[in-house]
Write a protein that holds these residues in place. Structure first.
Motif, mmCIF file in Angstrom:
data_model
loop_
_atom_site.group_PDB
_atom_site.id
_atom_site.type_symbol
_atom_site.label_atom_id
_atom_site.label_comp_id
_atom_site.label_asym_id
_atom_site.label_seq_id
_atom_site.Cartn_x
_atom_site.Cartn_y
_atom_site.Cartn_z
ATOM 1 N N ALA A 250 0.910 -1.141 -0.103
ATOM 2 C CA ALA A 250 0.085 0.075 0.037
ATOM 3 C C ALA A 250 0.859 1.278 -0.043
ATOM 4 C CB ALA A 250 -0.953 -0.045 1.225
ATOM 5 N N LEU A 251 1.917 1.210 0.700
ATOM 6 C CA LEU A 251 2.843 2.389 0.915
ATOM 7 C C LEU A 251 3.408 2.783 -0.565
ATOM 8 C CD1 LEU A 251 4.329 4.513 2.491
ATOM 9 C CD2 LEU A 251 6.210 2.755 3.030
ATOM 10 N N LEU A 252 3.893 1.627 -1.327
ATOM 11 C CA LEU A 252 4.531 1.878 -2.571
ATOM 12 C C LEU A 252 3.468 2.714 -3.448
ATOM 13 C CD1 LEU A 252 6.134 -1.592 -3.241
ATOM 14 C CD2 LEU A 252 7.244 0.587 -2.767
ATOM 15 N N SER A 253 2.121 2.213 -3.372
ATOM 16 C CA SER A 253 1.058 2.794 -4.198
ATOM 17 C C SER A 253 0.816 4.285 -3.749
ATOM 18 C CB SER A 253 -0.183 1.964 -4.110
ATOM 19 O OG SER A 253 -0.155 0.763 -4.853
ATOM 20 N N ALA A 254 0.738 4.420 -2.256
ATOM 21 C CA ALA A 254 0.785 5.523 -1.686
ATOM 22 C C ALA A 254 1.485 6.792 -2.161
ATOM 23 C CB ALA A 254 0.717 5.463 -0.166
ATOM 24 N N ILE A 255 2.802 6.255 -2.407
ATOM 25 C CA ILE A 255 3.726 7.172 -2.806
ATOM 26 C C ILE A 255 3.527 7.681 -4.129
ATOM 27 C CG2 ILE A 255 6.231 7.652 -3.541
ATOM 28 C CD1 ILE A 255 6.840 5.556 -0.990
ATOM 29 N N ASN B 59 0.332 3.379 -10.236
ATOM 30 C CA ASN B 59 1.567 3.428 -10.398
ATOM 31 C C ASN B 59 1.963 3.732 -11.873
ATOM 32 O OD1 ASN B 59 2.749 2.509 -7.454
ATOM 33 N ND2 ASN B 59 1.291 1.053 -7.960
ATOM 34 N N LEU B 60 1.434 2.784 -12.508
ATOM 35 C CA LEU B 60 1.709 3.028 -14.080
ATOM 36 C C LEU B 60 1.561 4.544 -14.656
ATOM 37 C CD1 LEU B 60 0.302 -0.050 -15.554
ATOM 38 C CD2 LEU B 60 2.536 0.400 -15.170
ATOM 39 N N SER B 61 0.487 5.310 -14.003
ATOM 40 C CA SER B 61 0.510 6.541 -14.620
ATOM 41 C C SER B 61 1.380 7.674 -14.242
ATOM 42 C CB SER B 61 -0.837 7.272 -13.723
ATOM 43 O OG SER B 61 -1.966 6.578 -14.252
ATOM 44 N N VAL B 62 1.937 7.322 -12.786
ATOM 45 C CA VAL B 62 3.565 7.923 -12.714
ATOM 46 C C VAL B 62 4.603 7.921 -13.642
ATOM 47 C CG1 VAL B 62 5.288 8.106 -10.932
ATOM 48 C CG2 VAL B 62 2.956 7.889 -10.049
ATOM 49 N N ILE B 63 4.676 6.490 -14.033
ATOM 50 C CA ILE B 63 5.713 6.277 -15.039
ATOM 51 C C ILE B 63 5.148 7.017 -16.390
ATOM 52 C CG2 ILE B 63 6.893 4.250 -16.457
ATOM 53 C CD1 ILE B 63 6.462 2.698 -14.133
ATOM 54 N N TYR B 64 4.127 6.776 -16.596
ATOM 55 C CA TYR B 64 3.844 7.573 -18.048
ATOM 56 C C TYR B 64 3.867 8.989 -18.124
ATOM 57 C CZ TYR B 64 0.771 8.572 -22.153
ATOM 58 O OH TYR B 64 0.440 9.267 -23.153
ATOM 59 N N LEU B 65 3.596 9.582 -16.695
ATOM 60 C CA LEU B 65 3.543 11.094 -16.891
ATOM 61 C C LEU B 65 4.760 11.617 -16.827
ATOM 62 C CD1 LEU B 65 1.060 13.269 -16.953
ATOM 63 C CD2 LEU B 65 1.496 13.116 -14.489
ATOM 64 N N ARG B 66 5.758 10.944 -16.230
ATOM 65 C CA ARG B 66 7.147 11.364 -15.957
ATOM 66 C C ARG B 66 7.920 11.355 -17.473
ATOM 67 N NH1 ARG B 66 10.710 10.859 -11.530
ATOM 68 N NH2 ARG B 66 9.553 11.323 -9.522
ATOM 69 N N PHE C 79 13.404 7.136 -5.704
ATOM 70 C CA PHE C 79 14.006 6.107 -6.313
ATOM 71 C C PHE C 79 13.129 5.452 -7.607
ATOM 72 C CE2 PHE C 79 14.503 5.256 -1.704
ATOM 73 C CZ PHE C 79 15.893 5.668 -1.702
ATOM 74 N N TYR C 80 12.552 6.530 -8.332
ATOM 75 C CA TYR C 80 11.852 6.290 -9.506
ATOM 76 C C TYR C 80 12.988 5.709 -10.653
ATOM 77 C CZ TYR C 80 10.000 7.389 -14.005
ATOM 78 O OH TYR C 80 8.980 7.429 -15.531
ATOM 79 N N PRO C 81 12.440 4.819 -11.464
ATOM 80 C CA PRO C 81 11.334 4.214 -11.764
ATOM 81 C C PRO C 81 10.969 3.030 -10.803
ATOM 82 C CG PRO C 81 12.589 3.550 -13.401
ATOM 83 C CD PRO C 81 13.441 4.234 -12.849
ATOM 84 N N LEU C 82 11.942 2.557 -10.089
ATOM 85 C CA LEU C 82 11.879 1.361 -9.201
ATOM 86 C C LEU C 82 10.600 1.414 -8.430
ATOM 87 C CD1 LEU C 82 13.128 -1.267 -8.422
ATOM 88 C CD2 LEU C 82 14.237 -0.119 -6.864
#
Length: 509
Positions: free
Chosen positions: A93-98, A413-420, A434-437
């Protein structure tokens, strides 16, 4: 200044193009009143929530679900390793919360992951995500409310009373006809939400303080009977049992994203939403693990099998004082009421955003000029959830909620990668470390937990998706506002998008 030209309706946009058409972020911000012009096309939600209220919304929507309702059913799966299950679920949940924290700061509008995916992946994925959120929010409210009957009975037993089975359990349970306490909790939350977000946030803060105090009281008392021997066989059901419990307990962390649905009612959403989401996760995970360790330390894990309202019973057995159990039972009812209030709040804001886009009927998007809340949508959703809470058993609800939530979290999570990658110049008040890890791990953890859910849950999820597809093709596809924009209007709005690549002359700004 962002001016929205009148849309030129275009019926018959090819399906593939419509599913991939993204909603311009500038249009989102303008509709929410956070754009450059701050214009208003009608009654808007009122910006009245600071970082404290937002944190309490997130904590209120989350803290207590797994401890008060699902703990007894999860311990037999994991044994003494239940605290590890909480840790695994909390880490996922924390990974997604970030990721939510970054998206909430970059896209500060109501709609949570539905809005995030609409801005990044297009209408098709946004609809799927929004439909999952309907499952997550509405069903989790009902699932939590179901547990209220157990604690109401614990309160009454102090005085030698008990609710008749006919009004304390849903059909299918022995003698059950209607879970009346569950219905009552949802109806009270619905009435409070209609009055206003500021009033609801104040009541929620009081309830959160009460339930944290009650849980700390339990921890202190349970540790007086702590036995390390209860942990000697840490994983009697193996890693598979621990993982299965973690998948079920992920339900306990549903709610931290409720703060992200308040993007249009936060005073400073870009700054405060990320802070509220991260702070709430730290508080929630710490308390969950402490309560789980204290409970197993006080009672062997086999004791929990078939035990209802386990924490109340532990307190009563340890203290021999029925009034202590009464205090905890009251705290549990308050905790459940807080979760119902805040998660129901999130559900109405999700549907409001979808209604604004034309994907669900307009009634869900009507904001009362007097209260500044979506009154009609709140009454409709609250009534539907109350009936579900009164008539459907808990277990089926909890698992169905988990799979919809995990799917939505994976998309964020995928949206963060796409938007970056696609819009690196978009202003962000918080960046995933620690993006994109981190977002990759968040996606993997969500998929892992989904894989551990039972086949019946997957069938329920598939059926829900089929219903969603029918709803989209029957209504959303033909009423989508973004799809109805002419090519020129769409290109104009996209050019106003602050997430778009800047022109060469603006590169140094």
């Amino acid at each position: 200044m962002i001016d929205t030209p009148p849309a030129t309706k275009r019926r018959g946009l090819p399906l593939g193009s419509q599913l991939l058409r993204r909603k311009p972020l500038g249009q989102m911000l303008n509709e929410a009143g956070t754009g450059a012009d701050g214009s208003s096309g009608g009654p808007r939600l009122r910006r009245s929530l600071g970082v404290w209220q937002l944190t309490m919304i997130s904590v209120g929507a989350t803290l207590g679900t797994g401890i008060f309702v699902v703990l007894g059913a999860s311990v037999p799966l994991a044994g003494p390793a239940i605290w590890i299950s909480f840790l695994v679920a909390g880490f996922a949940a924390l990974l997604s919360a970030i990721s939510y924290a970054e998206m909430a700061g970059a896209v500060p509008v109501s709609g949570s992951s539905y809005s995030y995916t609409y801005a990044t992946m297009g209408e098709g994925i946004a609809w799927i995500c929004g439909w999952c959120l309907v499952l997550e929010y509405a069903v989790s409210v009902a699932a939590v409310a179901v547990g209220s009957a157990e604690y109401v009975n614990e309160m009454l037993q102090t005085f030698g009373l008990a609710l008749p089975a006919a009004i304390a359990a849903p059909p299918g349970a022995e003698g059950g006809l209607l879970n009346l306490p569950a219905v009552a909790v949802v109806v009270l939350a619905m009435i409070l939400l209609v009055r206003g977000a500021k009033e609801s946030a104040w009541v929620n803060t009081v309830m959160v303080v009460i339930k944290i105090a009650v849980l700390l009281m339990f921890i202190a008392i349970a540790f007086t009977a702590f036995r390390a021997s209860h942990f000697e066989t840490l994983m009697p059901m193996g890693v598979a049992g621990m993982s299965a419990a973690a998948s079920r307990l992920f339900f306990s962390y549903i709610g931290f994203d409720a703060a992200s649905t308040a993007g249009e009612e936060a005073k400073n959403p870009q700054r405060d939403l990320p802070r509220a989401i991260i702070a709430s996760m730290v508080i929630i995970t710490g308390i969950y693990i402490l309560v789980a360790v204290a409970a197993i330390g006080a009672r062997e894990w086999t004791w929990f099998d078939g035990t209802e309202a386990a924490l109340v019973q532990i307190l009563q057995e340890l203290t021999g004082n029925p009034w202590m159990a009464l205090v905890f039972a009251v705290g549990a009812v308050v905790a459940i009421a807080s979760i119902v209030l805040t998660v129901l709040y999130g559900q109405t804001r999700i549907l409001m955003s979808m209604s604004r886009d034309g994907l669900v009927p307009k009634v869900f998007g009507r904001v009362s000029p007097r209260t500044g809340t979506p009154v009609a949508g709140t009454l409709i959703v609250g009534s539907a959830v109350a009936l579900t809470a009164g008539l459907v058993p808990l277990g089926e609800l909890a698992d169905a909620t988990s799979i919809g939530t995990l799917f939505a979290f994976a998309l964020v999570n995928l949206s963060v990668i796409y938007l970056r990658r696609s819009r690196p110049n978009l202003p962000r008040t918080f960046r995933v470390p620690f993006y994109p890890l981190t977002p990759i791990l968040g996606t993997v953890m969500c998929i892992y937990l989904m894989a551990n859910l039972g086949s019946s849950t997957w069938w329920v999820f598939a059926a829900w998706m089929l219903v969603g597809a029918a709803a989209y093709f029957g209504y959303g596809r033909h009423h989508s506002r973004v799809a109805q924009l002419s090519r020129n209007d769409y290109e104009y709005l996209s050019a106003q998008d602050p997430a778009a690549e800047p022109a060469p002359s603006a590169a140094g700004r």
